[in-house]
Enzyme design. Structure first.
Site, PDB file in Angstrom:
ATOM      1  N   HIS A 276      59.004   4.967  95.530  1.00 20.17           N
ATOM      2  CA  HIS A 276      59.680   5.492  94.344  1.00 20.17           C
ATOM      3  C   HIS A 276      59.413   4.594  93.134  1.00 20.17           C
ATOM      4  CE1 HIS A 276      62.041   7.923  97.203  1.00 20.17           C
ATOM      5  NE2 HIS A 276      62.221   8.740  96.170  1.00 20.17           N
TER       6      HIS A 276
ATOM      7  N   LYS B  73      64.487   2.890  90.431  1.00 18.42           N
ATOM      8  CA  LYS B  73      65.416   3.390  91.465  1.00 18.42           C
ATOM      9  C   LYS B  73      66.318   2.251  91.935  1.00 18.42           C
ATOM     10  CE  LYS B  73      65.722   6.074  95.730  1.00 18.42           C
ATOM     11  NZ  LYS B  73      66.797   6.930  95.219  1.00 18.42           N
TER      12      LYS B  73
HETATM   13  P1  NAD Z   1      69.343   7.701  85.866  1.00 14.81           P
HETATM   14  O1  NAD Z   1      69.750   6.260  85.958  1.00 14.81           O
HETATM   15  O2  NAD Z   1      68.176   8.083  85.030  1.00 14.81           O
HETATM   16  O3  NAD Z   1      70.581   8.583  85.379  1.00 14.81           O
HETATM   17  C1  NAD Z   1      71.884   8.393  85.863  1.00 14.81           C
HETATM   18  C2  NAD Z   1      72.825   9.120  84.957  1.00 14.81           C
HETATM   19  O4  NAD Z   1      74.154   9.033  85.482  1.00 14.81           O
HETATM   20  C3  NAD Z   1      72.865   8.550  83.537  1.00 14.81           C
HETATM   21  O5  NAD Z   1      72.833   9.624  82.605  1.00 14.81           O
HETATM   22  C4  NAD Z   1      74.221   7.860  83.472  1.00 14.81           C
HETATM   23  O6  NAD Z   1      74.766   7.917  82.168  1.00 14.81           O
HETATM   24  C5  NAD Z   1      75.021   8.699  84.449  1.00 14.81           C
HETATM   25  N1  NAD Z   1      76.174   7.959  84.996  1.00 14.81           N
HETATM   26  C6  NAD Z   1      76.146   6.742  85.556  1.00 14.81           C
HETATM   27  N2  NAD Z   1      77.402   6.376  85.918  1.00 14.81           N
HETATM   28  C7  NAD Z   1      78.207   7.398  85.536  1.00 14.81           C
HETATM   29  C8  NAD Z   1      79.593   7.609  85.606  1.00 14.81           C
HETATM   30  N3  NAD Z   1      80.394   6.672  86.142  1.00 14.81           N
HETATM   31  N4  NAD Z   1      80.088   8.787  85.148  1.00 14.81           N
HETATM   32  C9  NAD Z   1      79.274   9.731  84.620  1.00 14.81           C
HETATM   33  N5  NAD Z   1      77.930   9.570  84.497  1.00 14.81           N
HETATM   34  C10 NAD Z   1      77.417   8.415  84.972  1.00 14.81           C
HETATM   35  O7  NAD Z   1      69.122   8.144  87.394  1.00 14.81           O
HETATM   36  P2  NAD Z   1      68.311   9.421  87.941  1.00 14.81           P
HETATM   37  O8  NAD Z   1      66.916   9.013  88.294  1.00 14.81           O
HETATM   38  O9  NAD Z   1      68.545  10.596  87.043  1.00 14.81           O
HETATM   39  O10 NAD Z   1      69.049   9.639  89.335  1.00 14.81           O
HETATM   40  C11 NAD Z   1      70.443   9.915  89.385  1.00 14.81           C
HETATM   41  C12 NAD Z   1      70.874  10.042  90.852  1.00 14.81           C
HETATM   42  O11 NAD Z   1      70.243  11.178  91.443  1.00 14.81           O
HETATM   43  C13 NAD Z   1      70.494   8.843  91.725  1.00 14.81           C
HETATM   44  O12 NAD Z   1      71.515   8.629  92.679  1.00 14.81           O
HETATM   45  C14 NAD Z   1      69.218   9.305  92.402  1.00 14.81           C
HETATM   46  O13 NAD Z   1      68.960   8.650  93.613  1.00 14.81           O
HETATM   47  C15 NAD Z   1      69.569  10.771  92.620  1.00 14.81           C
HETATM   48  N6  NAD Z   1      68.433  11.662  92.846  1.00 14.81           N
HETATM   49  C16 NAD Z   1      68.593  12.597  93.808  1.00 14.81           C
HETATM   50  C17 NAD Z   1      67.600  13.516  94.045  1.00 14.81           C
HETATM   51  C18 NAD Z   1      67.837  14.574  95.091  1.00 14.81           C
HETATM   52  O14 NAD Z   1      66.970  15.453  95.275  1.00 14.81           O
HETATM   53  N7  NAD Z   1      69.001  14.561  95.768  1.00 14.81           N
HETATM   54  C19 NAD Z   1      66.415  13.513  93.296  1.00 14.81           C
HETATM   55  C20 NAD Z   1      66.277  12.538  92.289  1.00 14.81           C
HETATM   56  C21 NAD Z   1      67.310  11.620  92.063  1.00 14.81           C
END
Ligand code: NAD
Length: 251
Positions: free
Chosen positions: A141, A145
Site C-alpha cells: 500500500h 496508510k
Molecule cells: P485519509 O487519511 O485520506 O482520510 C481519512 C478521513 O477521515 C479524513 O478526511 C479525516 O478528516 C477523517 N477523519 C479522521 N478522524 C475523524 C473523526 N474522528 N471524525 C470524522 N472524520 C475523521 O484516509 P483514506 O485513505 O481515505 O482511508 C480512510 C479509511 O478507509 C482507512 O481506515 C482506510 O484503511 C480505509 N479504506 C478502506 C477501504 C475498503 O475497501 N474497505 C479502501 C480504502 C481505504
C-alpha cells in the site's frame, strides 16, 4: 420518478471520502446531502449537529477513532451504515455489533469485487491443499496508510485459516526477522510493504514441494472501493437490522 437516495459521506477531504463525494455527485440516483467533517475542520457539518433525518445511509471511510461515535449515531437514528474504515480495535468491533442490532450495517475491509473473488479463490485453494501448502500473504500500500497489516490481508488470512480449520491467531506470523527458526507447518505469514502511491495490492502464495500458486489482485485506482461503497449503500437501504458484507452483496 423514484426519489434519489440521500447519503452522507464522512471525511469528504480524505482520499476515499473525496472519491466517494465525486462519484455520488455524478450519480443521478444519489443525492449527497451531508459532508461530515471532524470537529475543528471546515467545509462540512459535524455529525453531532445533525438530527438524523437528513440522509438514509452514512458512508464512512474515515478513522477508527470515529467508529464508536458513528455507531451510536446510526443506531439512535436507525440509519443504514456502510463502514469501510479499517484498523478497528475489539472495542470498535463491539460498537459495530451493537449498532447492527438496531440498524443495517455493511462492513467490508475491501469493497472491490475483484478482492471478494480473490478471497473466494484463496479459500478454495486452502481447502484443496490443506496444511500441505505453506501460505504467505503480501500486501502493498501507499506510504500514508496508517494501519498494518491491511484489513484485506487479515480477511484473506482468516479465509485461508477457516478453510483449513485453523484459528488464525494461533498460526499467523506478521513478518520475520532475527532467528524465527524453521517455518512451522500450517503457519500463515503476513507481510506489509509500504511504497509511494500504490493504491492496494494483495497476493496470496501457496507453495508445496516443487509447485507454487500465486493469486494476486491489484487495485490501480481507489475509485474501485468508492464504487463498491456506493453499490453497497444502494443495496443496504431498506434491509433489516444486522451485519452484511461483500458475500451477501455478490450472492
Ligand atoms: P485519509 O487519511 O485520506 O482520510 C481519512 C478521513 O477521515 C479524513 O478526511 C479525516 O478528516 C477523517 N477523519 C479522521 N478522524 C475523524 C473523526 N474522528 N471524525 C470524522 N472524520 C475523521 O484516509 P483514506 O485513505 O481515505 O482511508 C480512510 C479509511 O478507509 C482507512 O481506515 C482506510 O484503511 C480505509 N479504506 C478502506 C477501504 C475498503 O475497501 N474497505 C479502501 C480504502 C481505504
Amino acid at each position: 420518478m423514484v426519489e434519489p437516495l440521500r447519503i452522507g459521506v464522512v471525511g469528504p477531504y480524505g482520499r476515499m471520502g473525496a472519491a466517494l463525494c465525486e462519484l455520488a455527485e455524478n450519480a443521478t440516483d444519489l443525492r449527497l446531502v451531508a459532508r461530515i467533517v471532524e470537529p475543528g475542520q471546515g467545509g462540512g457539518v459535524l455529525l453531532a449537529d445533525l438530527k438524523g433525518l437528513e440522509f438514509e445511509v452514512l458512508v464512512d471511510f474515515s478513522h477508527r477513532e470515529a467508529v464508536a461515535g458513528h455507531a451510536a449515531f446510526v443506531a439512535r437514528h436507525r440509519i443504514a451504515w456502510v463502514l469501510g474504515t479499517t484498523g478497528l480495535t475489539a472495542d470498535d468491533e463491539a460498537a459495530v455489533a451493537q449498532a447492527a442490532r438496531a440498524t443495517a450495517v455493511f462492513q467490508a475491509s475491501n469493497f472491490s469485487i475483484g478482492v471478494a473473488l480473490l478471497t473466494d479463490l484463496a479459500a478454495r485453494a486452502a481447502r484443496v491443499l490443506g496444511e500441505d501448502a505453506d501460505v504467505e500473504i503480501v500486501e502493498v500500500h501507499h506510504s500514508k496508510k496508517r494501519d498494518a497489516p491491511s484489513g484485506t490481508a487479515l480477511t484473506l488470512a482468516r479465509a485461508v485459516a477457516e478453510a483449513r480449520g485453523q484459528d488464525l491467531d494461533a498460526v499467523r506470523r506478521d513478518g520475520r526477522s532475527g532467528l524465527p527458526g524453521e517455518r512451522p507447518r500450517g503457519e500463515i505469514g503476513i507481510h506489509a510493504v509500504r511504497l509511494a502511491d500504490i493504491v492496494g495490492e494483495h497476493e496470496v502464495m501457496f507453495a508445496w514441494p516443487s509447485e507454487r500458486i500465486c493469486l494476486k489482485h491489484d487495485a490501480r485506482d481507489r475509485k474501485v472501493f468508492a464504487h463498491g461503497g456506493l453499490r453497497a449503500a444502494r443495496w443496504l437501504v431498506g434491509k433489516a437490522p444486522g451485519r452484511y458484507g461483500m458475500a451477501q452483496l455478490l450472492a
